[in-house]
Design an enzyme around this catalytic site. Structure first.
Site, PDB file in Angstrom:
ATOM      1  N   TYR A   1      31.896 -19.847   4.978  1.00  0.00           N
ATOM      2  CA  TYR A   1      31.626 -18.656   4.175  1.00  0.00           C
ATOM      3  C   TYR A   1      32.900 -18.109   3.532  1.00  0.00           C
ATOM      4  O   TYR A   1      32.838 -17.298   2.610  1.00  0.00           O
ATOM      5  CB  TYR A   1      30.972 -17.543   5.026  1.00  0.00           C
ATOM      6  CG  TYR A   1      29.590 -17.879   5.539  1.00  0.00           C
ATOM      7  CD1 TYR A   1      28.925 -19.030   5.141  1.00  0.00           C
ATOM      8  CD2 TYR A   1      28.945 -17.037   6.437  1.00  0.00           C
ATOM      9  CE1 TYR A   1      27.665 -19.340   5.617  1.00  0.00           C
ATOM     10  CE2 TYR A   1      27.675 -17.340   6.913  1.00  0.00           C
ATOM     11  CZ  TYR A   1      27.045 -18.499   6.512  1.00  0.00           C
ATOM     12  OH  TYR A   1      25.792 -18.804   6.988  1.00  0.00           O
TER      13      TYR A   1
ATOM     14  N   LYS B   1      29.108 -29.555  15.513  1.00  0.00           N
ATOM     15  CA  LYS B   1      28.508 -30.762  14.930  1.00  0.00           C
ATOM     16  C   LYS B   1      29.606 -31.832  14.950  1.00  0.00           C
ATOM     17  O   LYS B   1      29.990 -32.411  13.922  1.00  0.00           O
ATOM     18  CB  LYS B   1      28.028 -30.436  13.507  1.00  0.00           C
ATOM     19  CG  LYS B   1      27.206 -31.522  12.853  1.00  0.00           C
ATOM     20  CD  LYS B   1      25.833 -31.707  13.474  1.00  0.00           C
ATOM     21  CE  LYS B   1      25.114 -32.887  12.834  1.00  0.00           C
ATOM     22  NZ  LYS B   1      23.955 -33.349  13.590  1.00  0.00           N
TER      23      LYS B   1
ATOM     24  N   ASP C   1      22.055 -29.244  15.977  1.00  0.00           N
ATOM     25  CA  ASP C   1      20.646 -29.589  15.746  1.00  0.00           C
ATOM     26  C   ASP C   1      19.877 -29.558  17.067  1.00  0.00           C
ATOM     27  O   ASP C   1      18.750 -29.048  17.148  1.00  0.00           O
ATOM     28  CB  ASP C   1      20.511 -30.949  15.037  1.00  0.00           C
ATOM     29  CG  ASP C   1      21.508 -31.989  15.512  1.00  0.00           C
ATOM     30  OD1 ASP C   1      22.451 -31.621  16.238  1.00  0.00           O
ATOM     31  OD2 ASP C   1      21.352 -33.178  15.184  1.00  0.00           O
TER      32      ASP C   1
ATOM     33  N   ASP D   1      25.258 -17.716  12.401  1.00  0.00           N
ATOM     34  CA  ASP D   1      24.390 -16.949  11.506  1.00  0.00           C
ATOM     35  C   ASP D   1      22.946 -17.423  11.679  1.00  0.00           C
ATOM     36  O   ASP D   1      22.016 -16.634  11.872  1.00  0.00           O
ATOM     37  CB  ASP D   1      24.864 -17.202  10.063  1.00  0.00           C
ATOM     38  CG  ASP D   1      24.208 -16.287   9.061  1.00  0.00           C
ATOM     39  OD1 ASP D   1      23.476 -15.380   9.473  1.00  0.00           O
ATOM     40  OD2 ASP D   1      24.414 -16.503   7.845  1.00  0.00           O
TER      41      ASP D   1
ATOM     42  N   ASP E   1      19.737 -15.621  14.239  1.00  0.00           N
ATOM     43  CA  ASP E   1      18.457 -15.164  13.681  1.00  0.00           C
ATOM     44  C   ASP E   1      17.295 -15.852  14.384  1.00  0.00           C
ATOM     45  O   ASP E   1      16.260 -15.227  14.660  1.00  0.00           O
ATOM     46  CB  ASP E   1      18.387 -15.452  12.175  1.00  0.00           C
ATOM     47  CG  ASP E   1      18.892 -14.271  11.362  1.00  0.00           C
ATOM     48  OD1 ASP E   1      19.630 -13.444  11.935  1.00  0.00           O
ATOM     49  OD2 ASP E   1      18.556 -14.166  10.174  1.00  0.00           O
TER      50      ASP E   1
END
Ligand code: NAD
Length: 355
Positions: free
Chosen positions: A142, A191, A223, A247, A251
């Site tokens: 980001y 990852k 994942d 992020d 959620d």
């Protein structure tokens, strides 16, 4: 102890829910012999109306002069058509940057009393779950280098994920220390089978683990983590992960708890001063109706006591009181499914009665 708390009530239901949290903090102060001094400052739409800017300089100064900051929520339809730099939400990024907050702590807890609100099958969440996501907040993709260019297939866009050892170490330390205060299990999510930045992330986490022998560290690919969160969320204690993975996963985890009105959050930097806020927005659809659920903000105040002021017993007391009101069947409209429900003030009173 004496503490100065800056209050950023904001817009919509912000003032109602912050007022509830202040009542709870005052009760805790009286019970434990502390003095909390509250100073309100403008932020968001109300700040635009009063000063023309969503984050007035006076608000930033007030927050930096305080011991910690409690925020309600900002935004609403009245300000939705303003240009980007004048949007209330711009103030959120501004205050996080001004306070140099690089950690986001988001607990996701399913209370057994609310198991029916969880979208997962009853047998998966029969015992509830209680996990904490530690998300890196100021690095990664980001904030990395980005742009547009001509590539092999013509116009293309790119964003880059870059993490320095320093950034991984400082979030890692917060995560290990958080795990020490909870169940002493830390799961680092990355990852590393694909990304170079994740391989450094994993290496640094394992180096840090030698300094925290009381915490059991495990790794999980993101994942798999997304899958494990819905397969068996109770397996997690503390999760640490990068900005983008955090992020998304936070959620996902928040949805598993049933109501957005229950979840607190904390943003922390390298000092004890933090920014504490519910994860929900300003809920303009219910503002002024006295039906907002104050629990997320009350639990945010409890996080402030725990993480900024080192008042663990006081924080535990608030969490216990919330547990008890839910067990007793107290519900605001968002949790009542059409059955008779309590107002914001009545729910707050019920929590106060148990403190
Ligand atoms: P929202 O979280 O405000 O509301 C989503 C839904 O959840 C609404 O139906 C609302 O009534 C309900 N809800 C939220 N909090 C509740 C509570 N405590 N008790 C009961 N019900 C609750 O999200 P939205 O509607 O997408 O956004 C509304 C405004 O809030 C927008 O201007 C948005 O930009 C802003 N926003 C601010 C923040 C923040 O200040 N941190 C975060 C998200 C959205």
């Amino acid at each position: 102890m004496e503490k100065k708390i800056a209050l950023l009530k904001g817009d919509g239901i912000g003032p109602e829910i912050v007022d509830s949290a202040v009542r709870v903090l005052e009760a805790v102060a009286a019970k434990y012999g502390h003095t909390f001094e509250f100073t309100p400052h403008l932020i968001g739409g109300c700040a635009i109306d009063a000063t023309g800017a969503p984050l007035p300089e006076e608000t930033v100064k007030g927050c930096l002069a305080s011991d910690s900051v409690l925020l309600g929520a900002v935004g609403g339809p009245k300000w939705d058509t303003l240009p980007g730099h004048l949007r209330p939400e711009k103030a959120l990024l501004g205050i996080r940057a001004a306070m140099e907050l690089f950690t986001n702590l988001r607990p996701a807890k399913l209370y057994p009393a609310l198991a029916g609100d969880c979208p997962l099958r009853a047998d998966i969440v029969a015992n509830g779950f209680d996990l904490m996501i530690v998300r890196e907040l100021t690095g990664g993709i980001y904030f990395g280098e980005r742009g547009m260019r001509e590539g092999k297939y013509g116009e293309e866009a790119y964003d880059t994920e870059c993490y320095s050892r320093m950034e991984i170490e400082r979030i890692g330390r917060v995560a290990f220390e958080t795990a020490q205060k909870r169940g002493k299990h830390l799961c680092s999510i990355d990852k590393a089978n694909v990304l170079e930045s994740s391989r450094l992330w994993r290496k640094v986490m394992h180096e840090l683990a030698t300094e925290y022998p009381d915490v059991e560290l495990s790794d999980m690919l993101v994942d798999n983590a997304a899958m494990q969160l819905v397969r068996n969320p109770a397996q997690f204690d503390v999760i640490v992960t990068s900005n983008m993975f955090g992020d998304i996963l936070s959620d996902e985890a928040s949805q598993l708890t049933g109501s957005i009105g229950m979840l607190p959050s904390a943003s922390l930097g390298s000092t004890s001063r933090g920014l504490y806020e519910p994860i929900h927005g300003s809920a303009p659809d219910i503002a002024g109706k006295h039906i907002a659920n104050p629990v997320a903000t009350i639990l945010s105040a409890a996080m402030m006591l725990r993480y900024s002021f080192g008042m663990a017993a006081e924080a535990d007391d608030i969490v216990r009181a919330v547990d008890e009101v839910l067990e007793a069947g107290c519900r605001t409209a968002d949790l009542a499914h059409g059955a008779p429900s309590m107002s914001t003030e009545e729910m707050t009173d019920a929590i106060l009665a148990r403190l």
